[in-house]
Design a protein around this motif. Structure first.
Motif, PDB file in Angstrom:
ATOM      1  N   ALA A 147      41.143 -26.627  20.379  1.00 39.06           N
ATOM      2  CA  ALA A 147      42.186 -26.334  19.311  1.00 39.06           C
ATOM      3  C   ALA A 147      42.462 -24.917  19.175  1.00 39.06           C
ATOM      4  O   ALA A 147      42.731 -24.329  18.307  1.00 39.06           O
ATOM      5  CB  ALA A 147      41.871 -27.050  18.161  1.00 39.06           C
ATOM      6  N   SER A 148      42.071 -24.187  20.386  1.00 39.67           N
ATOM      7  CA  SER A 148      42.242 -22.797  20.294  1.00 39.67           C
ATOM      8  C   SER A 148      41.894 -22.121  19.142  1.00 39.67           C
ATOM      9  O   SER A 148      40.810 -22.031  18.829  1.00 39.67           O
ATOM     10  CB  SER A 148      43.752 -22.681  20.641  1.00 39.67           C
ATOM     11  N   HIS A 149      42.812 -21.380  18.439  1.00 31.54           N
ATOM     12  CA  HIS A 149      42.408 -20.591  17.254  1.00 31.54           C
ATOM     13  C   HIS A 149      42.537 -21.077  16.069  1.00 31.54           C
ATOM     14  O   HIS A 149      42.163 -20.620  14.949  1.00 31.54           O
ATOM     15  CB  HIS A 149      43.501 -19.437  17.197  1.00 31.54           C
TER      16      HIS A 149
ATOM     17  N   ILE B 273      39.755 -11.700  21.653  1.00 34.33           N
ATOM     18  CA  ILE B 273      40.319 -12.942  22.304  1.00 34.33           C
ATOM     19  C   ILE B 273      40.435 -14.080  21.490  1.00 34.33           C
ATOM     20  O   ILE B 273      39.919 -14.158  20.495  1.00 34.33           O
ATOM     21  CB  ILE B 273      39.640 -13.225  23.542  1.00 34.33           C
ATOM     22  N   ASP B 274      40.926 -15.099  21.868  1.00 36.24           N
ATOM     23  CA  ASP B 274      41.081 -16.214  20.931  1.00 36.24           C
ATOM     24  C   ASP B 274      40.005 -17.475  21.101  1.00 36.24           C
ATOM     25  O   ASP B 274      39.306 -17.215  22.124  1.00 36.24           O
ATOM     26  CB  ASP B 274      42.607 -16.997  20.739  1.00 36.24           C
ATOM     27  N   GLY B 275      39.841 -18.454  20.439  1.00 33.52           N
ATOM     28  CA  GLY B 275      38.962 -19.544  20.557  1.00 33.52           C
ATOM     29  C   GLY B 275      38.886 -20.066  21.793  1.00 33.52           C
ATOM     30  O   GLY B 275      37.767 -20.764  21.919  1.00 33.52           O
ATOM     31  N   ASP B 276      39.865 -20.175  22.738  1.00 36.48           N
ATOM     32  CA  ASP B 276      39.743 -20.651  24.144  1.00 36.48           C
ATOM     33  C   ASP B 276      40.205 -19.746  25.112  1.00 36.48           C
ATOM     34  O   ASP B 276      40.233 -20.234  26.420  1.00 36.48           O
ATOM     35  CB  ASP B 276      40.647 -22.160  24.216  1.00 36.48           C
ATOM     36  N   ALA B 277      40.345 -18.464  24.743  1.00 38.35           N
ATOM     37  CA  ALA B 277      40.416 -17.403  25.894  1.00 38.35           C
ATOM     38  C   ALA B 277      41.718 -17.381  26.529  1.00 38.35           C
ATOM     39  O   ALA B 277      41.525 -16.876  27.738  1.00 38.35           O
ATOM     40  CB  ALA B 277      38.865 -17.309  26.708  1.00 38.35           C
ATOM     41  N   ASP B 278      42.686 -17.687  26.022  1.00 42.83           N
ATOM     42  CA  ASP B 278      43.778 -17.488  26.650  1.00 42.83           C
ATOM     43  C   ASP B 278      44.940 -16.564  25.901  1.00 42.83           C
ATOM     44  O   ASP B 278      46.165 -16.386  26.188  1.00 42.83           O
ATOM     45  CB  ASP B 278      44.669 -18.918  26.821  1.00 42.83           C
ATOM     46  N   ARG B 279      44.505 -15.948  24.889  1.00 41.45           N
ATOM     47  CA  ARG B 279      45.057 -14.827  24.333  1.00 41.45           C
ATOM     48  C   ARG B 279      44.256 -13.681  24.248  1.00 41.45           C
ATOM     49  O   ARG B 279      43.139 -13.642  23.815  1.00 41.45           O
ATOM     50  CB  ARG B 279      45.507 -15.242  22.817  1.00 41.45           C
TER      51      ARG B 279
HETATM   52 ZN    ZN Z   1      44.377 -20.279  22.851  1.00 33.57          ZN
END
Ligand code: ZN
Ligand code: 16G
Length: 530
Positions: A64-66, A275-281
C-alpha cells in the motif's frame, strides 16, 4: 482445474469479510489490510487467467505504498512490467466483489468472454513489501494461483519497481536484464559505475547523500546499493526499517508537509533523499544555513534529466525526439521553464502512472514525472539502437562519440519499467556529478511557485468530474466558474480540484506568486468545493 477446490477455498478459508464494494483504483486495490484476504485469493485466481490471455508471465505486487501500516493493497503487473490494462481493472473489480458462491461462475464467465485458452501454462510472479499483513496476504494469493494450476515464482520481499523489472525481464528472455533481484542490483550498479567513472566528487558535487527510507522495503534496496557502490558514492540511511512505516517520513510526507522527515540529522546543506514505502517515489530536499527547508520534487528531477539529455543529444548530434510528460500537479514554474527556456515539448495527462507512461512512449526519449516523485524515462528500442551505434561509430567526431557513449551508459542506470526511487536517485546523482552541481546550483534553474494541497471531505467525491487532464471541472455545474473567479484575484494563480483515486476525498491544488496568499487561495477554493 479442480473448480470444487476453488469453490471450497472461496467459501471457507478465503471467504469475503466485507460487504462494501472494493474497487481496483489508480494503483490497484488499496484499503484496510484486514478486509483484503478474499481479494488476494481472487487476484491469485485472476492472474492465472490474465497470464493465459497474454501468454506471458504476470506480476502481482502486495503493497500500500505510502499508506499507513494498517493498510495494504495489491496491483497486477502486465507482461512488459506496465500497469494492468484498464479493461481488466473492471474485471478485477467484478471478481473481487461477487459473493463467495459466485467466484467459480464468474471465473467461467471471464474465460468465456475473453476466449481464454486455459491449457496455456500460466505463470505468476509475486512480490510483497515489509508490512506485517503482506506475508499472509501473499499466501492467500499463492493459494489462488495454485488452485488454478498456475506456475509461481515468489520473490518474497521486494520493492515495487523490482517486481516490475523482474516481470519485464522474464517476458523478454533476459534481453533487458537477468530476471532476478540480484540481476537488478548488478545491472544498475554496474551502469552507474561506468557512467561516473570511479570518481566521487566533482567541483561543487560531493559524492555523499543521505536517504530517508520511510521504514519500508526500500531500506533493503538502499542497503544493497550502499554496499555495491561504496567506492563511488557514500550513502547514509535513516528511517531504515526500525521505526514505524511511513510515519512522519517518506516521500509523500515530505512532499505534502514540505518539512524534513523525522530522524533527519538536520545538518545544513546536506543533499537528502526521501523515498516512499515501496520505493517507487523519490524527492530530494535540504535545509539551508537559516534552517529553511528546500524541496526538489519530481518536477525538478524531470527537468534536470531532460536538460541533461538535451545537451547530450546536441553534443552527439543525434536527431532523436525528446519529450516530457507532467500532470496538473506540476508546478507552473517548472512548466514555464520547460517550454520557454528548455524548449522541450511538454504534455499534460491525468494523474496516475499509467497515463504518464503511455504518453511518454510516444517520444523517442520520454521523460515523465509526477510532482510527487514518481517517474522514469522510457526509450524507444530504435532510439537505444541509434545511441548504441553512435557510441561506437568511428566516422563521428570524438566529442559526438563520447556524448553518445555517456547516453548509452545512462540508459542502463534507468529502470524503464516503472518509476524507481533508487534508480532515479542514481540518475540524479550522476547528472549532478557530471555538472559539478550541489543542490543549491540545481535549484537555481527556476523558481517553484508557492503551492498547497488540501483534502476536502464531501458527500460524494465522484460528483466532481474533470476534463483537460484534470485541470478543469465539468460538474457540478458552476464550480469551475467559481474557481476561475477566485483564481483571477491572485497573480500567477492556478488551482484545480479532482476526486482522489486512492482516498475518499476531493483534492484541491493551489499555487500563486506570493507565499502569503497561497493558504488563502487553497482555502477559498476548498470552500467552493464543499
Ligand atoms: Zn509507492
Ligand atoms: C497512486 C498512483 C500515483 C498517483 C496517486 C494519486 C500509481 C502506481 N500510483 O498512488 O501515480 O499520483 O495515486 O493519488 O499509479 P490520488 O488519486 O489519491 O490523488
Amino acid at each position: 482445474v479442480d473448480y470444487s477446490l476453488v469453490e471450497s477455498l472461496a467459501k471457507n478459508q478465503h471467504r469475503k469479510a466485507y460487504d462494501g464494494v472494493i474497487q481496483y483504483g489508480t494503483a490497484g486495490f488499496r484499503t484496510k489490510a484486514d478486509i483484503l484476504d478474499h481479494v488476494l485469493f481472487r487476484m491469485g485466481l485472476l492472474t492465472v487467467l490474465r497470464s493465459q490471455v497474454k501468454k506471458a508471465a504476470i506480476g502481482l505486487m502486495i503493497t500500500a505504498s505510502h499508506n499507513p501500516e494498517a493498510d495494504n493493497g495489491v496491483k497486477l503487473v502486465d507482461p512488459n512490467g506496465e500497469m494492468l490494462e484498464s479493461s481488466w481493472e473492471t474485471i478485477a473489480t467484478r471478481l473481487a466483489n461477487v459473493q463467495d458462491s459466485q467466484v467459480v461462475s464468474t471465473l467461467q464467465e471471464i474465460i468465456k468472454e475473453q476466449n481464454i485458452d486455459t491449457s496455456y501454462p500460466a505463470s505468476v510472479i509475486i512480490g510483497r513489501d515489509t508490512r506485517s499483513s503482506s506475508l499472509p496476504l501473499s499466501q492467500a494469493a499463492v493459494e489462488g494461483v495454485k488452485a488454478m494450476n498456475g506456475n509461481l515464482k515468489d520473490f518474497g520481499v521486494v520493492t515495487t519497481p523490482q517486481l516490475h523489472y523482474v516481470v519485464h525481464c522474464t517476458n523478454t528472455n533476459g534481453a533487458y536484464g537477468v530476471p532476478t533481484v540480484e540481476g537488478y542490483y548488478e545491472k544498475i550498479s554496474k551502469a552507474f559505475k561506468t557512467a561516473v567513472g570511479g570518481k566521487k566528487d566533482n567541483d561543487k558535487y560531493i559524492g555523499k547523500v543521505q536517504i530517508d527510507a520511510a521504514n519500508g522495503v526500500g531500506a533493503l534496496a538502499v542497503k544493497e546499493f550502499k554496499k555495491q557502490l561504496s567506492d563511488v558514492i557514500d550513502i547514509q540511511i535513516y528511517n531504515d526499517g526500525n521505526g514505524q512505516l511511513n510515519h512522519m517520513c517518506g516521500a509523500d510526507y515530505v512532499k505534502i508537509q514540505q518539512i524534513p522527515p523525522v530522524n533527519d540529522p538536520l545538518k545544513p546543506l546536506v543533499r537528502s533523499v526521501s523515498i516512499d514505502g515501496d520505493a517507487d517515489r523519490i524527492v530530494y530536499y535540504y535545509t539551508d544555513e537559516n534552517n529553511k527547508f528546500h524541496l526538489l520534487d519530481g518536477d525538478r528531477i524531470a527537468i534536470l534529466v531532460a536538460a541533461h539529455f538535451k545537451e547530450l543529444l546536441e553534443k552527439s548530434n543525434l536527431d532523436l525526439q525528446l519529450g516530457l510528460v507532467q500532470t496538473a500537479y506540476a508546478n507552473g514554474g517548472s512548466t514555464a521553464y520547460i517550454s520557454e527556456t528548455l524548449k522541450v515539448p511538454v504534455a499534460c495527462v491525468p494523474t496516475g502512472v499509467k497515463h504518464l507512461h503511455h504518453k511518454a512512449l510516444e517520444f523517442d526519449i520520454g521523460v515523465y514525472f509526477e510532482a510527487n516523485g514518481h517517474g522514469t524515462i522510457v526509450f524507444k528500442d530504435s532510439a537505444v539502437q541509434i545511441i548504441r551505434t553512435a557510441a561506437d561509430n568511428p566516422s563521428l567526431s570524438e566529442n559526438q562519440r563520447t556524448a553518445a557513449h555517456t547516453l548509452s551508459s545512462i540508459i542502463d542506470v534507468i529502470n524503464q519499467t516503472v518509476g524507481d526511487a533508487l534508480s532515479d536517485m542514481l540518475l540524479v546523482e550522476l547528472i549532478l556529478r557530471a555538472k559539478g552541481w550541489d543542490t543549491v546550483a540545481w535549484e537555481k534553474s527556476y523558481r517553484d511557485l508557492p503551492n498547497r494541497q488540501v483534502k476536502v471531505k464531501v458527500q460524494d467525491r465522484n460528483a466532481i468530474t474533470t476534463t483537460d487532464a484534470e485541470r478543469r471541472c465539468v460538474t457540478p455545474m458552476g464550480l469551475q466558474e467559481k474557481i476561475d473567479e477566485i483564481v483571477a484575484k491572485y497573480p500567477k494563480g492556478r488551482s484545480f480540484v479532482r476526486p482522489s483515486g486512492t482516498e475518499d476525498v476531493v483534492r484541491v491544488y493551489a499555487e500563486c506568486d506570493r507565499i502569503e496568499d497561497v493558504e488563502k487561495l487553497a482555502a477559498q477554493v476548498s470552500i467552493a468545493v464543499f
